[in-house]
Write an enzyme that holds these catalytic residues in place. Structure first.
Site, short mmCIF file in Angstrom:
data_model
loop_
_atom_site.label_atom_id
_atom_site.label_comp_id
_atom_site.label_asym_id
_atom_site.label_seq_id
_atom_site.Cartn_x
_atom_site.Cartn_y
_atom_site.Cartn_z
N LYS A 116 -5.99 -19.19 -3.74
CA LYS A 116 -5.90 -20.28 -4.79
C LYS A 116 -5.34 -19.75 -6.15
O LYS A 116 -4.66 -20.34 -6.84
CB LYS A 116 -7.41 -20.64 -4.96
CG LYS A 116 -8.14 -21.24 -3.99
CD LYS A 116 -9.56 -21.83 -4.26
CE LYS A 116 -10.64 -20.65 -4.60
NZ LYS A 116 -10.91 -19.79 -3.53
N ARG A 122 -7.73 -6.90 -3.18
CA ARG A 122 -7.29 -7.53 -4.33
C ARG A 122 -7.49 -6.77 -5.62
O ARG A 122 -8.38 -6.17 -6.02
CB ARG A 122 -8.12 -9.00 -4.37
CG ARG A 122 -7.87 -9.60 -5.85
CD ARG A 122 -8.23 -10.84 -6.05
NE ARG A 122 -9.68 -11.20 -5.67
CZ ARG A 122 -10.43 -12.59 -5.52
NH1 ARG A 122 -9.42 -13.69 -5.44
NH2 ARG A 122 -11.50 -12.70 -5.31
N ARG A 166 -20.25 -14.73 -0.35
CA ARG A 166 -19.38 -16.04 -1.00
C ARG A 166 -18.82 -16.89 0.31
O ARG A 166 -18.66 -17.97 -0.06
CB ARG A 166 -18.25 -15.35 -1.79
CG ARG A 166 -19.03 -14.85 -3.07
CD ARG A 166 -18.20 -13.80 -3.79
NE ARG A 166 -16.74 -13.87 -4.01
CZ ARG A 166 -15.78 -13.15 -4.31
NH1 ARG A 166 -16.14 -11.70 -4.03
NH2 ARG A 166 -14.45 -13.36 -4.28
P1 ADP Z 1 -13.10 -16.40 -5.38
O1 ADP Z 1 -12.40 -17.78 -5.28
O2 ADP Z 1 -12.30 -15.38 -5.20
O3 ADP Z 1 -14.52 -16.29 -4.82
P2 ADP Z 1 -13.92 -17.05 -8.37
O4 ADP Z 1 -13.24 -16.21 -9.31
O5 ADP Z 1 -13.58 -18.48 -8.03
O6 ADP Z 1 -13.72 -16.45 -6.89
O7 ADP Z 1 -15.30 -17.03 -8.46
C1 ADP Z 1 -16.25 -15.97 -8.47
C2 ADP Z 1 -17.63 -16.15 -8.66
O8 ADP Z 1 -18.14 -17.26 -9.79
C3 ADP Z 1 -18.10 -17.03 -7.53
O9 ADP Z 1 -18.48 -16.10 -6.32
C4 ADP Z 1 -19.59 -17.70 -8.19
O10 ADP Z 1 -20.58 -16.96 -8.29
C5 ADP Z 1 -18.74 -17.99 -9.62
N1 ADP Z 1 -18.23 -19.41 -9.67
C6 ADP Z 1 -16.90 -19.75 -9.79
N2 ADP Z 1 -16.62 -20.95 -10.01
C7 ADP Z 1 -17.82 -21.62 -9.53
C8 ADP Z 1 -18.18 -22.90 -9.29
N3 ADP Z 1 -17.44 -23.97 -9.55
N4 ADP Z 1 -19.54 -23.01 -9.16
C9 ADP Z 1 -20.32 -22.19 -9.16
N5 ADP Z 1 -20.06 -20.87 -9.32
C10 ADP Z 1 -18.84 -20.52 -9.40
P1 ADP Z 2 -8.49 -16.76 -4.41
O1 ADP Z 2 -8.27 -17.23 -5.46
O2 ADP Z 2 -8.45 -18.05 -3.39
O3 ADP Z 2 -9.93 -16.07 -4.27
P2 ADP Z 2 -6.27 -15.01 -4.67
O4 ADP Z 2 -5.20 -15.80 -4.93
O5 ADP Z 2 -6.74 -14.08 -5.60
O6 ADP Z 2 -7.48 -15.85 -3.77
O7 ADP Z 2 -5.72 -13.95 -3.30
C1 ADP Z 2 -6.63 -13.07 -2.74
C2 ADP Z 2 -5.88 -11.52 -2.40
O8 ADP Z 2 -5.02 -12.06 -1.39
C3 ADP Z 2 -4.97 -11.33 -3.43
O9 ADP Z 2 -4.97 -9.90 -3.42
C4 ADP Z 2 -3.81 -12.00 -3.23
O10 ADP Z 2 -2.59 -11.02 -3.58
C5 ADP Z 2 -3.52 -12.06 -1.78
N1 ADP Z 2 -3.10 -13.22 -1.19
C6 ADP Z 2 -2.81 -14.34 -1.83
N2 ADP Z 2 -2.14 -15.13 -0.87
C7 ADP Z 2 -1.86 -14.42 0.22
C8 ADP Z 2 -1.18 -14.85 1.56
N3 ADP Z 2 -0.69 -15.94 1.67
N4 ADP Z 2 -1.03 -13.66 2.43
C9 ADP Z 2 -1.53 -12.51 2.02
N5 ADP Z 2 -2.01 -11.97 0.89
C10 ADP Z 2 -2.12 -13.00 0.00
#
Ligand code: ADP
Ligand code: ADP
Ligand code: ZN
Length: 226
Positions: free
Chosen positions: A26, A140, A185
């Site tokens: 994302k 990451r 998560r």
């Molecule tokens: P990722 O998509 O990699 O899990 P985020 O950066 O989106 O990570 O979120 C990290 C943490 O922040 C989540 O595990 C949760 O604890 C909190 N968080 C983020 N967005 C939300 C949301 N919309 N509602 C509740 N908790 C959230």
């Molecule tokens: P999210 O915001 O959904 O948690 P990220 O965009 O931070 O995910 O991506 C998670 C990790 O995977 C990062 O280290 C990123 O560089 C890598 N990544 C993202 N998209 C891809 C893909 N299509 N294939 C392989 N690795 C990816």
């Protein structure tokens, strides 16, 4: 299509949600769309981490929950989104990254969009295999200077140790990006967030992309979908 229509279609406002589990890509895709189309990335995770770092009341309440991989309360998250939308309502469009994550947040989003005179154009569901997400999230890291995201195997800087985007060399890993917390998560995602896929399918706004493909292929699929 004449030139005038063309210009309008490129500059029209687009508000979209990127929906997917941790590691789906994302943040990576939101940054690409931000650069390509001038859209604003609205990452509730980034905003919550900023609140934790600043020691605000919301940050204090969120810290332990985030470390454990749980979901922060809807009330806190909706309040920070409301503030951000007030700033963004007349901008080129918003990419919701990591929000909404619960049915209550999805309902609040509808109310907030109406309040700020905005509409939702598309919801992109990024489909991935859970097992691969542990490796994605554990590998990451991000540039501390500009926030560009990297991965130990899938996306390394062109010059080792130097950010492609800003030339910085200060990289960070998130405290919650470890295998154990990722499992929690992913569970939270399936319990509370995945039901939103059916919710948005019913609105006719859902687009699905295969997010197991390479980063560039996923970008192309999202471009085609919106
Ligand atoms: P990722 O998509 O990699 O899990 P985020 O950066 O989106 O990570 O979120 C990290 C943490 O922040 C989540 O595990 C949760 O604890 C909190 N968080 C983020 N967005 C939300 C949301 N919309 N509602 C509740 N908790 C959230
Ligand atoms: P999210 O915001 O959904 O948690 P990220 O965009 O931070 O995910 O991506 C998670 C990790 O995977 C990062 O280290 C990123 O560089 C890598 N990544 C993202 N998209 C891809 C893909 N299509 N294939 C392989 N690795 C990816
Ligand atoms: Zn950088």
């Amino acid at each position: 299509m004449d030139a005038q229509t063309d210009t309008r279609s490129e500059t029209r406002t687009v508000n979209l949600i990127l929906l997917g589990p941790p590691g789906a890509g994302k943040g990576t895709q939101a940054r690409i769309l931000m650069e390509e189309r001038g859209l604003t990335q609205l990452s509730t995770g980034d905003m919550l981490r900023a609140a934790v770092a600043a020691g605000t009341d919301a940050g204090k309440a969120a810290k332990a929950v985030m470390e454990a991989g749980g979901l922060v309360s809807d009330e806190i998250v909706v309040a920070i989104v409301d503030d951000k939308l007030a700033e963004e309502k007349s901008g080129p469009g918003v990419i919701f990254d990591g929000f909404p994550r619960t049915a209550a947040q999805a309902e609040s989003l509808d109310a907030l969009l109406a309040k700020h005179g905005m509409q939702l154009d598309a919801v992109v569901s990024m489909e991935v295999d859970d097992d691969a997400m542990v490796g994605r999230v554990s590998g990451r890291y991000t540039c501390g200077g500009c926030g560009e995201g990297y991965h130990d195997a899938a996306k390394v800087p062109r010059t080792e140790g130097v950010c492609d985007k800003c030339g910085g060399s200060d990289f960070k890993r998130r405290a919650d990006d470890n295998a154990e917390t990722v499992r929690a998560r992913l569970e939270a995602y399936h319990a509370d967030t995945a039901p939103l896929i059916a919710h948005y399918a019913a609105t006719g706004k859902l687009k699905t992309v295969d997010a197991m493909k390479d980063i560039d292929d996923v970008t192309a699929a999202i471009r085609a979908a919106i």
